[in-house]
Design a protein around this motif. Sequence first.
Motif, PDB file in Angstrom:
ATOM      1  N   GLN A 145      11.464 -51.843  21.690  1.00  0.00           N
ATOM      2  CA  GLN A 145      10.047 -52.753  22.171  1.00  0.00           C
ATOM      3  C   GLN A 145       9.884 -53.826  21.252  1.00  0.00           C
ATOM      4  O   GLN A 145       9.463 -54.723  21.486  1.00  0.00           O
ATOM      5  N   ILE A 146      10.303 -53.542  19.925  1.00  0.00           N
ATOM      6  CA  ILE A 146       9.715 -54.476  18.923  1.00  0.00           C
ATOM      7  C   ILE A 146      10.821 -55.795  19.153  1.00  0.00           C
ATOM      8  O   ILE A 146      10.634 -56.617  18.986  1.00  0.00           O
ATOM      9  N   GLY A 169      13.206 -56.039  21.390  1.00  0.00           N
ATOM     10  CA  GLY A 169      13.456 -56.580  22.838  1.00  0.00           C
ATOM     11  C   GLY A 169      14.654 -56.126  23.204  1.00  0.00           C
ATOM     12  O   GLY A 169      15.310 -56.927  24.007  1.00  0.00           O
ATOM     13  N   LYS A 185       6.314 -56.713  17.026  1.00  0.00           N
ATOM     14  CA  LYS A 185       7.024 -57.519  17.699  1.00  0.00           C
ATOM     15  C   LYS A 185       6.831 -59.085  17.591  1.00  0.00           C
ATOM     16  O   LYS A 185       7.730 -59.686  17.658  1.00  0.00           O
ATOM     17  N   HIS A 205       9.066 -60.152  14.843  1.00  0.00           N
ATOM     18  CA  HIS A 205      10.503 -60.193  15.289  1.00  0.00           C
ATOM     19  C   HIS A 205      10.768 -61.407  16.075  1.00  0.00           C
ATOM     20  O   HIS A 205      11.847 -62.007  16.205  1.00  0.00           O
ATOM     21  N   SER A 244       2.784 -54.066  18.072  1.00  0.00           N
ATOM     22  CA  SER A 244       2.465 -55.352  18.673  1.00  0.00           C
ATOM     23  C   SER A 244       2.534 -56.593  17.584  1.00  0.00           C
ATOM     24  O   SER A 244       3.374 -57.600  17.597  1.00  0.00           O
TER      25      SER A 244
END
Length: 272
Positions: free
Chosen positions: A121-122, A124, A65, A68, A62
């Motif tokens: 996930q990080i 997208g 993320k 980023h 998270s």
Amino acid sequence: MTDKQDQSGISASIGNELPYLRRYARALTGNQDTGDRYALATLEAILADPDTMDPKLSVKLSLFKAFHAIWASSGSPVDRTPKDGSPEARAQWRLADLTRNSREALLLNSIEQFPADQIGQIMGIRATEAEDLLAIARTEMQRNIQGRIMVVEDEAIIAMDISSIVQHMGHEVTGIARTRDGAVDLAHRQPPDMILADIQLADKSSGIDAVNQIFSEMGEIPVVFITAFPERLLTGERPEPAFLITKPYTEDQVQSAVSQAMFFASTETLTG
């Protein structure tokens, strides 16, 4: 458990992961100050809006993320117009020619050891897209950046392994030094294009001190540090390396760090 206790626990978890976010940010930008500014902006965003942290992900995922999101919103900036003739300015200009997002994916995988699905996930993106970016990045970052590398490492087996890795990348190893004085002497006899240095050396001397002495006598060149205790260097209390490998390392980590450091052709000098 109260909301206050929950918040305290999350803050502590973020604090534990912060050194690694800062390491990644510095490798991504090639500069200590710039990397730290992005890491600080991430923390400020989380403090201003705790919902910035994705509850469906681990704290580390998270946090990266959130970083980023800020990095992407700023346009992942690369200045195409070098403001001076420094190696870092030239490197920043070259960054504009890399495939979009490929360097980020490479660093997340090789330096921070996130697998493709977590990179997705990080960033997208889909895991398959992350895998494609990794393949592109490895090709682009190793292209036309072969050079002469000096290895500063007191453990013979590790020194031989590192030497083998960089030689298979197409680099020439100028030699292996086990002490501070040995490193300085080798650098003068066989001037390297890059140094790959352990922190603690055979005579209890410091690889940091060896590199700083070489810099003071010969000028700055790219350097990658290796240490079993990265948190001791990533404190924010003094100048720190842009490129840092944690022991035990992987071949991908060495390849990525060496390629990045050679690409940037610059480093932050350490003191102390």
